[in-house]
Design a protein around this motif. Structure first.
Motif, PDB file in Angstrom:
ATOM      1  N   LEU A  48       0.744  -1.245   0.100  1.00  0.00           N
ATOM      2  CA  LEU A  48      -0.032  -0.103  -0.188  1.00  0.00           C
ATOM      3  C   LEU A  48       0.874   1.289   0.077  1.00  0.00           C
ATOM      4  N   THR A  49       1.823   1.431   0.786  1.00  0.00           N
ATOM      5  CA  THR A  49       2.746   2.477   0.830  1.00  0.00           C
ATOM      6  C   THR A  49       4.315   1.965   1.306  1.00  0.00           C
ATOM      7  N   ASP A  50       5.112   2.829   0.959  1.00  0.00           N
ATOM      8  CA  ASP A  50       6.584   2.744   1.297  1.00  0.00           C
ATOM      9  C   ASP A  50       6.644   3.650   2.494  1.00  0.00           C
ATOM     10  N   HIS A  97       5.021  16.153  12.891  1.00  0.00           N
ATOM     11  CA  HIS A  97       4.808  14.786  13.064  1.00  0.00           C
ATOM     12  C   HIS A  97       4.596  13.976  11.838  1.00  0.00           C
ATOM     13  N   GLN A  98       4.646  14.587  10.772  1.00  0.00           N
ATOM     14  CA  GLN A  98       4.757  13.880   9.446  1.00  0.00           C
ATOM     15  C   GLN A  98       4.651  14.988   8.180  1.00  0.00           C
ATOM     16  N   GLY A  99       4.765  14.402   7.075  1.00  0.00           N
ATOM     17  CA  GLY A  99       4.887  15.405   5.955  1.00  0.00           C
ATOM     18  C   GLY A  99       3.868  16.515   5.946  1.00  0.00           C
ATOM     19  N   ARG A 100       2.608  15.768   5.653  1.00  0.00           N
ATOM     20  CA  ARG A 100       1.459  16.606   5.774  1.00  0.00           C
ATOM     21  C   ARG A 100       1.193  17.749   6.807  1.00  0.00           C
ATOM     22  N   ALA A 101       1.937  17.495   7.973  1.00  0.00           N
ATOM     23  CA  ALA A 101       1.892  18.629   9.083  1.00  0.00           C
ATOM     24  C   ALA A 101       2.743  19.600   8.323  1.00  0.00           C
ATOM     25  N   ASN A 184       9.410  12.049  -8.185  1.00  0.00           N
ATOM     26  CA  ASN A 184       7.795  12.078  -8.430  1.00  0.00           C
ATOM     27  C   ASN A 184       7.116  11.274  -8.130  1.00  0.00           C
ATOM     28  N   ASN A 185       6.405  11.161  -6.971  1.00  0.00           N
ATOM     29  CA  ASN A 185       5.417  10.093  -6.484  1.00  0.00           C
ATOM     30  C   ASN A 185       4.643   9.634  -7.318  1.00  0.00           C
ATOM     31  N   SER A 186       3.806  10.744  -7.755  1.00  0.00           N
ATOM     32  CA  SER A 186       2.269  10.475  -8.394  1.00  0.00           C
ATOM     33  C   SER A 186       2.669  10.296  -9.612  1.00  0.00           C
ATOM     34  N   ILE A 213      11.338  22.159  -2.172  1.00  0.00           N
ATOM     35  CA  ILE A 213      11.370  20.913  -2.658  1.00  0.00           C
ATOM     36  C   ILE A 213      10.571  19.725  -1.912  1.00  0.00           C
ATOM     37  N   ASP A 214       9.747  18.965  -2.208  1.00  0.00           N
ATOM     38  CA  ASP A 214       9.043  18.079  -1.311  1.00  0.00           C
ATOM     39  C   ASP A 214       9.990  16.754  -1.201  1.00  0.00           C
ATOM     40  N   ALA A 215      10.642  16.751  -0.172  1.00  0.00           N
ATOM     41  CA  ALA A 215      11.939  15.981  -0.474  1.00  0.00           C
ATOM     42  C   ALA A 215      11.749  14.569   0.113  1.00  0.00           C
ATOM     43  N   MET A 253       9.276  17.881   4.332  1.00  0.00           N
ATOM     44  CA  MET A 253       9.966  16.470   4.407  1.00  0.00           C
ATOM     45  C   MET A 253       8.830  15.243   5.233  1.00  0.00           C
ATOM     46  N   SER A 254       8.530  14.312   4.695  1.00  0.00           N
ATOM     47  CA  SER A 254       7.918  13.252   5.513  1.00  0.00           C
ATOM     48  C   SER A 254       9.125  12.077   5.796  1.00  0.00           C
ATOM     49  N   ALA A 255       9.640  12.153   7.073  1.00  0.00           N
ATOM     50  CA  ALA A 255      10.784  11.270   7.439  1.00  0.00           C
ATOM     51  C   ALA A 255      10.226   9.801   7.260  1.00  0.00           C
ATOM     52  N   LYS A 256       8.964   9.573   7.242  1.00  0.00           N
ATOM     53  CA  LYS A 256       8.282   8.101   6.983  1.00  0.00           C
ATOM     54  C   LYS A 256       8.950   7.509   5.474  1.00  0.00           C
ATOM     55  N   LYS A 257       9.537   8.071   4.897  1.00  0.00           N
ATOM     56  CA  LYS A 257       9.947   7.635   3.566  1.00  0.00           C
ATOM     57  C   LYS A 257      11.615   7.405   3.666  1.00  0.00           C
ATOM     58  N   ASP A 258      12.293   8.520   3.164  1.00  0.00           N
ATOM     59  CA  ASP A 258      13.718   8.164   3.084  1.00  0.00           C
ATOM     60  C   ASP A 258      14.361   8.598   4.445  1.00  0.00           C
ATOM     61  N   VAL A 403      -1.879   1.588 -10.961  1.00  0.00           N
ATOM     62  CA  VAL A 403      -1.771   0.937  -9.633  1.00  0.00           C
ATOM     63  C   VAL A 403      -0.262   0.884  -9.126  1.00  0.00           C
ATOM     64  N   ARG A 404      -0.213   1.726  -7.805  1.00  0.00           N
ATOM     65  CA  ARG A 404       1.233   1.606  -7.335  1.00  0.00           C
ATOM     66  C   ARG A 404       1.486   0.350  -6.436  1.00  0.00           C
ATOM     67  N   LEU A 405       2.403  -0.105  -6.733  1.00  0.00           N
ATOM     68  CA  LEU A 405       2.648  -1.409  -5.686  1.00  0.00           C
ATOM     69  C   LEU A 405       4.391  -0.762  -4.977  1.00  0.00           C
TER      70      LEU A 405
HETATM   71  N1  F0G Z   1       4.751  13.993  -0.182  1.00  0.00           N
HETATM   72  C1  F0G Z   1       4.935  13.077  -1.138  1.00  0.00           C
HETATM   73  C2  F0G Z   1       5.752  13.120  -2.316  1.00  0.00           C
HETATM   74  C3  F0G Z   1       4.592  11.767  -0.453  1.00  0.00           C
HETATM   75  O1  F0G Z   1       4.663  10.669  -0.938  1.00  0.00           O
HETATM   76  C4  F0G Z   1       3.713  12.030   0.937  1.00  0.00           C
HETATM   77  C5  F0G Z   1       3.416  10.845   1.399  1.00  0.00           C
HETATM   78  C6  F0G Z   1       3.814  13.102   1.485  1.00  0.00           C
HETATM   79  C7  F0G Z   1       4.016  14.170   0.885  1.00  0.00           C
HETATM   80  C8  F0G Z   1       2.939  13.381   2.717  1.00  0.00           C
HETATM   81  O2  F0G Z   1       3.664  12.969   3.895  1.00  0.00           O
HETATM   82  O3  F0G Z   1       2.417  10.878   4.494  1.00  0.00           O
HETATM   83  O4  F0G Z   1       4.174  11.717   6.170  1.00  0.00           O
HETATM   84  O5  F0G Z   1       2.116  13.135   5.702  1.00  0.00           O
HETATM   85  N2  F0G Z   1       3.073   9.611   0.829  1.00  0.00           N
HETATM   86  C9  F0G Z   1       2.655   8.418   1.130  1.00  0.00           C
HETATM   87  C10 F0G Z   1       2.589   7.311   0.106  1.00  0.00           C
HETATM   88  C11 F0G Z   1       1.506   8.363   2.305  1.00  0.00           C
HETATM   89  O6  F0G Z   1       1.776   6.349   0.393  1.00  0.00           O
HETATM   90  O7  F0G Z   1       3.129   7.704  -1.088  1.00  0.00           O
HETATM   91  P1  F0G Z   1       3.047  12.030   5.177  1.00  0.00           P
END
Ligand code: F0G
Length: 457
Positions: A48-50, A97-101, A184-186, A213-215, A253-258, A403-405
């Motif tokens: 579902l997600t990385d 707390h995460q990227g969207r914040a 470029n995620n999407s 930069i969305d990093a 930055m969302s530290a939940k990725k890199d 569809v993203r895997l």
């Molecule tokens: N920007 C990008 C390019 C992302 O991929 C995400 C999150 C966010 C911002 C937001 O970060 O989740 O920490 O609030 N992407 C996840 C995904 C959810 O599945 O690609 P977040």
């Protein structure tokens, strides 16, 4: 030796529960045919997600114990601040707390009615935060990025000519910000070249428009630059990253990725006044400026993760493991976004399920078929995620139905991936038997998270 092996060994494991096909058929129905509503326990391989799904290293877990939980001025914050400054070169660093914040804080200040935010491609939460502020998000991706089949090194680039034309037409005063999403995620997890970052920066500078930069996946992007852009072959990932950020005024930055963290993020910038405004908003919803919604132990995990992610043995394995899936798909002519990107494989659902019209959501159909067939959970990135309605109620679709895997970092082994490829092939061979969907419920924003569907007859 040709095999690029995982540059780690496994110290702690989590069991996987194997559901049967019959069980999964009931589970899908109960989840209103939306994989976001399936319990994780009922998923065999969760792609579902990385994001937030990485396996942390033993060093990170050790760091968790060192976490300083002081409310203000904790040691962990200063360790976090040091490495973020080292990577980005930015003087003002604000944990969230995460990227969207980070996005919400930034766009609350820089967005607003009558403003545009231009991007190579805004991620869904980024777009939602832009729109929530009243501003309008506009994606100006390079032409080759809109075609799944075209093989090009930097399909994540922004169309610099389109950016210039947009500014000329609308006036720089109406554009509050340009955001480059790397990778470029999407847009298929495709990288953005240094040349493109520089070109976009020059245009922004000439018009006094800040560039952020969305990093989230900066290290994967830097590694692609090293592999594909002349002049960067012998530079380190840290050097390339620093150069990428040197062209920007700030980053989210969302530290939940890199950063291999399970939670966390930050905002970083060069402008002291903007940083002060951001901190003033931060204290209302996130917390004091030295913790920003995170525990000291989370800051510690991020600080360590940011160093680990720049290790080239890791990045070589990471990019290779995604490419490996692509090669398996190539062997059977299964359509996907080429070349494979940094963190995921994006199946071209429009072509894969070409018997299902766009308004019946071929991406959703493919996602659900993968779950039914093999318990694999992916995510639709197409008309469910980004669809809008025209004035007459008809569906306005994005350029591709995907569809993203997404592959969690350091979590699955090669045999898990071989299994994923087998399931994709099995679905491909009987694709004509899968039907499309209609929406029965949708929320006003980020509808893919909670939408409900029914199979069309
Ligand atoms: N920007 C990008 C390019 C992302 O991929 C995400 C999150 C966010 C911002 C937001 O970060 O989740 O920490 O609030 N992407 C996840 C995904 C959810 O599945 O690609 P977040």
């Amino acid at each position: 030796m040709n095999t690029i092996i995982e540059p780690f060994r496994i110290k702690s494991v989590e069991p996987i529960y194997f559901s049967s096909r019959k069980e999964r058929s009931g589970i899908l129905k109960q989840a209103h045919y939306n994989p976001f509503l399936i319990k994780a326990r009922d998923v065999i391989i969760d792609l579902l997600t990385d994001s937030g799904t990485s396996a942390m290293s033993s060093e990170q877990w050790a760091g968790m114990m060192r976490g300083d939980e002081s409310y203000a001025g904790s040691d962990s914050f200063f360790r976090f601040e040091k490495i973020v400054n080292e990577v980005t070169g930015m003087p003002f660093i604000i944990p969230t707390h995460q990227g969207r914040a980070s996005e919400r804080i930034l766009f609350s200040i820089m967005g607003g009615k009558g403003k545009y935010v231009l991007s190579n491609t805004l991620f869904d939460t980024t777009r939602a935060n832009v729109e929530f502020s009243g501003a309008e998000g506009v994606d100006l991706r390079c032409a080759e990025g809109n075609d799944a089949e075209t093989v090009a090194p930097f399909k994540g680039n922004m169309d610099a000519a389109a950016l210039q034309a947009f500014i000329a037409e609308q006036g720089a005063e109406h554009i509050s910000l340009v955001v480059l999403t790397v990778t470029n995620n999407s847009g298929g997890g495709q990288p953005v070249s240094m040349a493109n970052i520089k070109a976009v920066h020059a245009i922004c500078q000439a018009h006094g428009i800040p560039l952020f930069i969305d990093a989230c996946r900066f290290a994967e992007n830097a590694y692609f630059i090293k592999l594909r852009e002349p002049g960067y072959e012998s530079k380190s990932i840290l050097q390339i990253s620093r150069e990428m950020f040197s062209h920007a005024d700030g980053c989210t930055m969302s530290a939940k990725k890199d950063a291999f963290a399970n939670i966390g993020g930050f905002l970083a910038m060069r402008d002291a006044q903007l940083a002060e405004k951001c901190r003033n908003l931060l204290v209302i919803t996130e917390g004091f400026p030295t913790y920003g919604g995170l525990a000291g132990r989370d800051l510690e995990a991020i600080a360590i993760g940011l160093r680990e992610v720049m290790d080239e043995d890791y990045l070589r394995y990471r990019i290779r493991s995604i490419q490996y899936i692509g090669e398996k798909l190539d062997a059977f002519g299964i359509p996907y976004v080429k070349p494979t990107g940094g963190h995921a494989v994006y199946l071209d659902a429009g072509r894969f399920m070409d018997h299902i019209p766009v308004h019946q959501y071929p991406g959703q159909a493919l996602c659900n078929a993968l779950y039914l067939e093999g318990g694999i959970r992916g995510v639709e990135i197409g008309s469910v995620m980004f669809g809008k309605y025209a004035a007459d109620g008809s569906l306005l679709s994005p350029p591709m139905e995907l569809v993203r895997l997404a592959i969690p970092r350091r979590v699955y082994t090669q045999s898990h991936i071989d299994y994923v490829a087998e399931v994709i092939l099995a679905v491909y061979q009987k694709r004509q038997g899968f039907r499309g969907y209609k929406l029965t419920y949708e929320p006003p924003m980020l509808r893919h998270f909670t939408a409900r569907f029914e199979l069309v007859p």
